[in-house]
Scaffold this motif. Structure first.
Motif, PDB file in Angstrom:
ATOM      1  N   ILE A 267       0.855  -1.186   0.000  1.00 43.01           N
ATOM      2  CA  ILE A 267       0.000   0.000   0.000  1.00 43.01           C
ATOM      3  C   ILE A 267       0.893   1.238   0.000  1.00 43.01           C
ATOM      4  O   ILE A 267       1.743   1.393   0.890  1.00 43.01           O
ATOM      5  N   PRO A 268       0.743   2.147  -0.952  1.00 42.01           N
ATOM      6  CA  PRO A 268       1.560   3.372  -0.944  1.00 42.01           C
ATOM      7  C   PRO A 268       1.140   4.289   0.193  1.00 42.01           C
ATOM      8  O   PRO A 268      -0.022   4.265   0.643  1.00 42.01           O
ATOM      9  N   SER A 269       2.079   5.111   0.646  1.00 47.06           N
ATOM     10  CA  SER A 269       1.794   5.953   1.803  1.00 47.06           C
ATOM     11  C   SER A 269       2.690   7.172   1.796  1.00 47.06           C
ATOM     12  O   SER A 269       3.633   7.277   1.017  1.00 47.06           O
ATOM     13  N   VAL A 270       2.370   8.099   2.675  1.00 46.55           N
ATOM     14  CA  VAL A 270       3.163   9.293   2.992  1.00 46.55           C
ATOM     15  C   VAL A 270       3.288   9.351   4.504  1.00 46.55           C
ATOM     16  O   VAL A 270       2.288   9.348   5.221  1.00 46.55           O
ATOM     17  N   ASN A 271       4.561   9.387   5.026  1.00 47.01           N
ATOM     18  CA  ASN A 271       5.772   9.077   4.290  1.00 47.01           C
ATOM     19  C   ASN A 271       5.797   7.608   3.893  1.00 47.01           C
ATOM     20  O   ASN A 271       4.884   6.865   4.202  1.00 47.01           O
ATOM     21  N   SER A 272       6.859   7.204   3.227  1.00 46.78           N
ATOM     22  CA  SER A 272       6.945   5.815   2.824  1.00 46.78           C
ATOM     23  C   SER A 272       6.967   4.907   4.056  1.00 46.78           C
ATOM     24  O   SER A 272       7.500   5.265   5.110  1.00 46.78           O
TER      25      SER A 272
ATOM     26  N   ASP B 142       8.619   2.296   4.470  1.00 49.01           N
ATOM     27  CA  ASP B 142      10.001   1.919   4.774  1.00 49.01           C
ATOM     28  C   ASP B 142      10.642   2.934   5.715  1.00 49.01           C
ATOM     29  O   ASP B 142      11.303   2.567   6.690  1.00 49.01           O
ATOM     30  N   SER B 143      10.443   4.219   5.451  1.00 44.71           N
ATOM     31  CA  SER B 143      11.012   5.247   6.320  1.00 44.71           C
ATOM     32  C   SER B 143      10.329   5.271   7.680  1.00 44.71           C
ATOM     33  O   SER B 143      10.974   5.503   8.705  1.00 44.71           O
ATOM     34  N   ILE B 144       9.012   5.013   7.713  1.00 44.98           N
ATOM     35  CA  ILE B 144       8.304   4.999   8.997  1.00 44.98           C
ATOM     36  C   ILE B 144       8.822   3.879   9.877  1.00 44.98           C
ATOM     37  O   ILE B 144       9.017   4.056  11.088  1.00 44.98           O
TER      38      ILE B 144
ATOM     39  N   PHE C  73      16.600   7.342   4.250  1.00 43.75           N
ATOM     40  CA  PHE C  73      15.606   6.266   4.105  1.00 43.75           C
ATOM     41  C   PHE C  73      14.783   6.406   2.830  1.00 43.75           C
ATOM     42  O   PHE C  73      13.567   6.208   2.826  1.00 43.75           O
ATOM     43  N   GLY C  74      15.437   6.774   1.768  1.00 43.30           N
ATOM     44  CA  GLY C  74      14.749   6.861   0.487  1.00 43.30           C
ATOM     45  C   GLY C  74      13.970   8.126   0.248  1.00 43.30           C
ATOM     46  O   GLY C  74      13.345   8.285  -0.794  1.00 43.30           O
ATOM     47  N   GLY C  75      13.969   9.066   1.191  1.00 43.80           N
ATOM     48  CA  GLY C  75      13.264  10.331   1.004  1.00 43.80           C
ATOM     49  C   GLY C  75      12.093  10.484   1.946  1.00 43.80           C
ATOM     50  O   GLY C  75      11.297   9.567   2.123  1.00 43.80           O
TER      51      GLY C  75
ATOM     52  N   GLY D 133       9.655  12.178  11.296  1.00 46.91           N
ATOM     53  CA  GLY D 133       9.023  11.972  10.000  1.00 46.91           C
ATOM     54  C   GLY D 133       7.624  12.559   9.923  1.00 46.91           C
ATOM     55  O   GLY D 133       7.331  13.615  10.496  1.00 46.91           O
ATOM     56  N   SER D 134       6.747  11.860   9.213  1.00 46.91           N
ATOM     57  CA  SER D 134       5.394  12.372   8.977  1.00 46.91           C
ATOM     58  C   SER D 134       4.554  12.423  10.245  1.00 46.91           C
ATOM     59  O   SER D 134       3.485  13.037  10.247  1.00 46.91           O
ATOM     60  N   SER D 135       5.008  11.802  11.330  1.00 43.44           N
ATOM     61  CA  SER D 135       4.262  11.848  12.595  1.00 43.44           C
ATOM     62  C   SER D 135       4.568  13.097  13.418  1.00 43.44           C
ATOM     63  O   SER D 135       4.121  13.197  14.563  1.00 43.44           O
TER      64      SER D 135
END
Length: 590
Positions: free
Chosen positions: A202-207, A209-211, A356-358, A381-383
Motif C-alpha cells: 500500500i503506498p503511503s506518505v511518508n513511505s 520503509d522510512s516509517i 531512508f529513500g526520502g 518523519g510524517s508523525s
C-alpha cells in the motif's frame, strides 16, 4: 383468527398499546387507497406501500381487513422495538459508502487522532481526474488488518464517534501516517501494522520503509552521522552521542553532566539529566529493568530550541524558549515564535529529508546553546506535530503532498494493471507453443522422413536402412550386408545371362563390365578384415575372386575383344563373364 379478535378486544391489552396502533381494527374494509402524496416517514414504509398496493386483491379474497391491519400494525411495532434496541445499545455498523459520495472513489486511510478531522481537509479533492477521496480515519489502536501478497489489504476499523461505536471494513488505496508507530513510554508498538501495509504494497506518505526505520531513534541517528561525515561538522553540527546496547555496557563514565535517553520515546519522556557517577549507576539499573538500549549526550545549557520543518516544498522554522525554567524546553511553559528561514536551516532539513529513500514530511530538531553553538539532536518523519499559527495551512500542504503521491501511485498501478492482462495471453502463447515445436515428435518427424523419397528412385536402398541400423548396433564385424547391397544390381540380370547365338558384337556391354569389375574390386576390401577371414577359408573364395580380377586386368583380353570379332571370341567372352558371375555368386552364397 377468532382467538386473536377476542384477545385484542381485551381492554387491558389495548390500554398497554400506544395510541393509534389498533384503530384500523375497528374500521370496515377501506376502498383502494389513492397513491401516496405525503412523504413516507421511513424507508421501510416506502417499501411496504407498493407491496400493499399489489397485494390488495389477494388480501381481499383470502383475509379480512382486520387481519391485514393487525399484521401491518405488528410490523410497525417490531420496527420500533428494533430501532429502540439499536439506539439503546449504541452500536451502528456502517459498511456502505455515504450516499453523497460518488460511485468512483479511492479510499484514503489516515492514522491520526480523532480531533484532527482530515475528511474536511480532503473534501472536494479528486485523484486521477474524476475519483473522489473517501477518508477513513482511525488511530493505530483502532485498526486491524489482513494483508495478502497479491496486493490487497483488508482493514477492520472500530472507532467511537459521539458515543456511537462505528465498525468499518474496507481496502485502502493509500495511507497517511500521522501518528507514532512505536513508543516504549506508552507501551505502544504498532510496527506489525506497518509491516502489514508494506506486505500488501500500500503506498503511503511518508513511505512505510522510512516509517519503520524511524521507529528507533539510534537507528535514525546513525543516518545523521553519515550526513555529518559527508558535509562536515561546520555545515551539519550534530551533537555528540554514545550508544549503549544494554545496561551491562554502561561501565565507562562519560563527562558530566549528561542526558540519558532510555529507549525510543517522544515528548521528552525517558530523558534523565545525570550529574555524577552515582546517579549514572542508578540510571544503569533502571535501564536493566527496561531491557532496552540507551544513549547519552552532553548536557547543553540551551538558550532556545530550533525546529525546522519541511512539507513538500514548503519550509518553516520555529524558535521555542522555555519560560518555566525546565531544562527540557518541550516540557512546561514555553514561548513559540516563527523565525526566518535561513540557508543553514534549509541545508539541515534538506539533508535529513534524503534519508531512508526520502521524506516528504519531516522536521529537524536542534538546540542553540548559550555558548552560541547549534547542536542537531534528532529528525522526525510524517508523525511530527504541527505547531504555530499555521497549522491549518500545514494540513492543506500535507493534503497536497498526499494528492500528488496518490496520483503517481494510482496511475502507476492502473497502467500496470492495464498492461498485464493484455500482455499475459500473448506472452504465454509463444512459451507454450515453442517447446512443442522443438521437443514434440511431430516436429522431428519431417526431418527423418525427408530422405525417404530419395532412396525410392535410386538403385541402392542404403539410405533407407538407418531405421534398421539403430536397433542393431552390436554387430560391427559383419561387412556382408553392405556387400549384398552393392552386389544386388549385378545379380539382377542373372536370368538374361545366356546371350543369343548370333549377336553382333557390341562394345557397350563390355564397358559396364569393367566398371562393375572396378567397383567390385574395391568392394572386397572389407572382406579381407580379420572378422571375415575368420569365418571362411582364406584360400578358396578369395583365390577365385583374385583369378577373376586377374582375367579382367589382363590387357590382352580387352585388346582381343575390341580388335577382333567372331563367334569363338564371343563364346570366350561369355564364358569369362559366366565364370565371373559364378565366382561372385559362390563368394556371397554363404
Amino acid at each position: 383468527m377468532n382467538f386473536l379478535r377476542r384477545r385484542l378486544s381485551d381492554s387491558s391489552f389495548m390500554s398497554n398499546l400506544p395510541n393509534g396502533y389498533m384503530t384500523d381494527l375497528q374500521r370496515p374494509d377501506p376502498p383502494a387507497p389513492p397513491p401516496p402524496t405525503a412523504p413516507a416517514s421511513s424507508p421501510a414504509a416506502q417499501e411496504r406501500r407498493p407491496t400493499q398496493l399489489s397485494q390488495q386483491p389477494q388480501q381481499a379474497q383470502s383475509s379480512s381487513g382486520g387481519s391485514s391491519g393487525f399484521f401491518s400494525s405488528f410490523s410497525s411495532i417490531t420496527n420500533v422495538v428494533k430501532q429502540t434496541a439499536a439506539s439503546a445499545a449504541g452500536f451502528v455498523e456502517q459498511s456502505a459508502p455515504s450516499p453523497s459520495l460518488s460511485k468512483k472513489f479511492k479510499i484514503l486511510l489516515v492514522i491520526d487522532e480523532p480531533q484532527h478531522e482530515w475528511s474536511k481537509v480532503f473534501r472536494g479533492k479528486k485523484v486521477l481526474g474524476d475519483y473522489d477521496i473517501k477518508v477513513e480515519q482511525a488511530e493505530f489502536s483502532e485498526v486491524n488488518l489482513v494483508a495478502h501478497s497479491n496486493g490487497t489489504c483488508n482493514v477492520d476499523m472500530q472507532v467511537v464517534r459521539g458515543g456511537t461505536k462505528v465498525v468499518r471494513s474496507f481496502k485502502p488505496d493509500f495511507v497517511l501516517v500521522r501518528q507514532h508507530a512505536f513508543s516504549m513510554a506508552q507501551n505502544e508498538d504498532f510496527r506489525n501494522l506497518i509491516i502489514g501495509l508494506q506486505y500488501a504494497g500500500i503506498p503511503s506518505v511518508n513511505s512505510l520503509d522510512s516509517i519503520y526505520n524511524l521507529c528507533d531513534k539510534p537507528w535514525a541517528f546513525s543516518q545523521l552521522i553519515n550526513n555529518q561525515k559527508r558535509l562536515g561538522q561546520d555545515k551539519f553540527p550534530l551533537i555528540d552521542q554514545t550508544f549503549y546496547p544494554n545496561y551491562r555496557d554502561m561501565i565507562t563514565t562519560p563527562s558530566f553532566p549528561v542526558v540519558v535517553k532510555i529507549g525510543h520515546a517522544h515528548s521528552g519522556m525517558g530523558k534523565v539529566k545525570v550529574d555524577n557517577v552515582s546517579d549514572f549507576q542508578d540510571i544503569a539499573s533502571v535501564v536493566a529493568i527496561t531491557q532496552t538500549y540507551c544513549t547519552t549526550e552532553p548536557f547543553v545549557d540551551a538558550k532556545y530550541d530550533i525546529r525546522v520543518q519541511k512539507i513538500g516544498a514548503d519550509y518553516k522554522a520555529y524558535m521555542r524558549t522555555s519560560i518555566s525554567g525546565n531544562w527540557k524546553s518541550n516540557t512546561g511553559s514555553a514561548m513559540l515564535e516563527q523565525v526566518a528561514m535561513t540557508d543553514k536551516y534549509k541545508l539541515w532539513v534538506d539533508t535529513c529529508s534524503e534519508i531512508f529513500g526520502g521524506l516528504d514530511i519531516c522536521a529537524v530538531k536542534a538546540i542553540c546553546g548559550k555558548d552560541g553553538n547549534d547542536y542537531i539532536t534528532e529528525v522526525v518523519g510524517s508523525s511530527m506535530q504541527l505547531i504555530g499559527d499555521h497549522q491549518a495551512e500545514d494540513r492543506q500542504l500535507i493534503s497536497e503532498v498526499v494528492m500528488a503521491r496518490m496520483n503517481q501511485a494510482l496511475a502507476a498501478r492502473s497502467s500496470s494493471a492495464s498492461r498485464s492482462p493484455a500482455r499475459s495471453p500473448q506472452s504465454q502463447k509463444p512459451t507454450t507453443v515453442q517447446p512443442q515445436q522443438v521437443t514434440s515428435p511431430p516436429a522431428s518427424a519431417p526431418t527423418t522422413e525427408q530422405p525417404k523419397p530419395q532412396p525410392q528412385g535410386s538403385p541402392s536402398p542404403a539410405p533407407g536402412k538407418p531405421k534398421d541400423l539403430p536397433p542393431k548396433p552390436t554387430p560391427p564385424a559383419k561387412p556382408i550386408p553392405p556387400m549384398r547391397r552393392n552386389s544386388k544390381p549385378q545379380l539382377q540380370p542373372k536370368p538374361q545371362t545366356p546371350p543369343p547365338p548370333k549377336a553382333s558384337p557390341k562394345p557397350q556391354p563390355a564397358a559396364p563390365a569393367p566398371a562393375q569389375a572396378s567397383d567390385a574390386a574395391s568392394a572386397p576390401a572389407p572382406v579381407q578384415s580379420p572378422a571375415a577371414a575368420s569365418q571362411s577359408p582364406p584360400n578358396v573364395k578369395s583365390q577365385s575372386l583374385t583369378n577373376a580380377f586377374n582375367a579382367f586386368s589382363d590387357s590382352s583380353f580387352f585388346r582381343g575383344v575390341s580388335s577382333s570379332g567372331g563367334d569363338g571370341q564371343e563364346e570366350a567372352k561369355a564364358e569369362t563373364i559366366r565364370n565371373l558371375r559364378k565366382s561372385f555368386a559362390s563368394l556371397f552364397s554363404d
